[in-house]
Design an enzyme around this catalytic site. Sequence first.
Site, PDB file in Angstrom:
ATOM      1  N   TYR A 136       0.924  -1.225  -0.110  1.00 29.91           N
ATOM      2  CA  TYR A 136      -0.170  -0.065   0.140  1.00 29.91           C
ATOM      3  C   TYR A 136       0.895   1.233  -0.085  1.00 29.91           C
ATOM      4  O   TYR A 136       0.443   2.388  -0.576  1.00 29.91           O
ATOM      5  CB  TYR A 136      -0.895  -0.032   1.381  1.00 29.91           C
ATOM      6  CG  TYR A 136      -1.873  -1.061   1.296  1.00 29.91           C
ATOM      7  CD1 TYR A 136      -1.833  -2.388   1.285  1.00 29.91           C
ATOM      8  CD2 TYR A 136      -3.417  -0.773   1.012  1.00 29.91           C
ATOM      9  CE1 TYR A 136      -2.729  -3.305   1.052  1.00 29.91           C
ATOM     10  CE2 TYR A 136      -4.446  -1.589   0.979  1.00 29.91           C
ATOM     11  CZ  TYR A 136      -4.016  -2.925   1.282  1.00 29.91           C
ATOM     12  OH  TYR A 136      -5.012  -4.141   1.173  1.00 29.91           O
ATOM     13  N   LYS A 186       3.387 -15.469   4.635  1.00 29.06           N
ATOM     14  CA  LYS A 186       3.313 -16.299   3.196  1.00 29.06           C
ATOM     15  C   LYS A 186       5.015 -16.633   3.304  1.00 29.06           C
ATOM     16  O   LYS A 186       5.579 -16.093   2.323  1.00 29.06           O
ATOM     17  CB  LYS A 186       2.880 -15.861   2.103  1.00 29.06           C
ATOM     18  CG  LYS A 186       2.873 -16.585   1.008  1.00 29.06           C
ATOM     19  CD  LYS A 186       1.886 -17.695   1.093  1.00 29.06           C
ATOM     20  CE  LYS A 186       1.709 -18.524  -0.088  1.00 29.06           C
ATOM     21  NZ  LYS A 186       1.003 -19.727   0.108  1.00 29.06           N
ATOM     22  N   ASP A 218      -2.939 -18.258   3.081  1.00 31.61           N
ATOM     23  CA  ASP A 218      -4.098 -19.137   2.309  1.00 31.61           C
ATOM     24  C   ASP A 218      -4.795 -19.942   3.184  1.00 31.61           C
ATOM     25  O   ASP A 218      -5.933 -20.369   3.285  1.00 31.61           O
ATOM     26  CB  ASP A 218      -3.652 -19.822   1.076  1.00 31.61           C
ATOM     27  CG  ASP A 218      -2.337 -20.484   1.455  1.00 31.61           C
ATOM     28  OD1 ASP A 218      -1.432 -20.057   2.291  1.00 31.61           O
ATOM     29  OD2 ASP A 218      -1.677 -21.286   0.334  1.00 31.61           O
ATOM     30  N   ASP A 242      -5.981  -6.740   5.277  1.00 33.57           N
ATOM     31  CA  ASP A 242      -6.995  -6.010   4.721  1.00 33.57           C
ATOM     32  C   ASP A 242      -8.126  -7.027   4.232  1.00 33.57           C
ATOM     33  O   ASP A 242      -9.469  -6.977   4.505  1.00 33.57           O
ATOM     34  CB  ASP A 242      -6.659  -5.160   3.561  1.00 33.57           C
ATOM     35  CG  ASP A 242      -7.609  -4.382   2.824  1.00 33.57           C
ATOM     36  OD1 ASP A 242      -8.849  -4.342   3.331  1.00 33.57           O
ATOM     37  OD2 ASP A 242      -7.371  -3.652   1.864  1.00 33.57           O
ATOM     38  N   ASP A 246     -12.062  -8.436   6.342  1.00 36.70           N
ATOM     39  CA  ASP A 246     -13.162  -8.422   5.730  1.00 36.70           C
ATOM     40  C   ASP A 246     -14.033  -9.670   5.554  1.00 36.70           C
ATOM     41  O   ASP A 246     -15.143  -9.961   5.906  1.00 36.70           O
ATOM     42  CB  ASP A 246     -12.950  -7.950   4.158  1.00 36.70           C
ATOM     43  CG  ASP A 246     -13.171  -6.492   4.021  1.00 36.70           C
ATOM     44  OD1 ASP A 246     -12.913  -5.716   5.122  1.00 36.70           O
ATOM     45  OD2 ASP A 246     -13.237  -5.943   2.999  1.00 36.70           O
TER      46      ASP A 246
END
Length: 350
Positions: A136, A186, A218, A242, A246
């Site tokens: 970001y 990851k 994942d 992020d 959600d």
Amino acid sequence: MPLIAVLAGDGIGPEVTAEARRVLEALGLDLSFEEAPVGGAGYLATGRPLPPETLALAKRSDAVLFGAVGDPRFEALERRLRPEAALLGLRRELGLFANIRPASIFPGLEDASPLRPEIVRNLDIVIVRELTGDVYFGEKGRRETHEGLRQGYDWMSYDEREVERIAIVGFEMAKRRKRKLCSVDKANVLETSQLWRDVVNGLAGDYPEVELTHMYVDNAAMQLVRNPTQFDVIVTGNLFGDILSDQASMCAGSIGMLPSASLNAWTGTVGMYEPIHGSAPDIAGQGKANPCAAVLSAAMLLRHSLSDEASAQRVEKAVAGALAAGFRTADLGGSHTTSEMGDAILKALA
């Protein structure tokens, strides 16, 4: 007298923020409020999504009550002028590196979750998301390959200090809850994630009472659907946080129920408090928005920036009381309006 900056923003932001402010005012605390435009509203007023006057207000306030930014009318503008640039600018200018996103199921809302009630019953997790690094805020741009093809790039990077400070927030949060911390990365693919894991492991010795585990992102996404109650506190980077927060919101029944706090320190912090649901311009002005996330964000404001735990719990219990009384906005399968839900919370508060 603590000053609360009210930055309502775009879409449903003004509607839900108004209900949160009503709840704060009803507590009878000695608070003052000052409003300023931000996002698309800021651009319309000044030509900038984050007007200098708005930023100055945020910097001199004790806390920021934020609504939402985003408006399709401005999608053709260059990125620095779009409403979302205001949110990134506030995070950067206020040093808000730690995003706290609780996801819990309120009694009676189990059927609102797309997961089976027995899977989400007793759901109570917190996602601690790093907020000022990662792709970001990394270098980004467009270029041309040797073959003449257009190519976009975004750099993901963290230094050890950035990882350490967000990991400390995760450990401290876990220490005060069920003493379980899951660090999501990851590391099997990304060098950035391997550094993340190394730094988190290096801090574990300072928190012997906290059980630390690691999980690839994942797998974490799968486990949030398979068995979300296995988690207590999750700490992760900006991009992964992020997405996972959600996802966690739907485990809790609706994205309209999830608050957040963006902090610049673990203690004694200035913070920005906002619902995670976004501006939802398709329902703006229709009274359909769920104000619960904004009201619960106000409770987090009381807890983290004003150190008023008693008032924070009063607000949270009032939201639970309104839901227990059967009040539901459209996202929860009901037909009550934004203001009717606000009225019900105020009645429960009294």
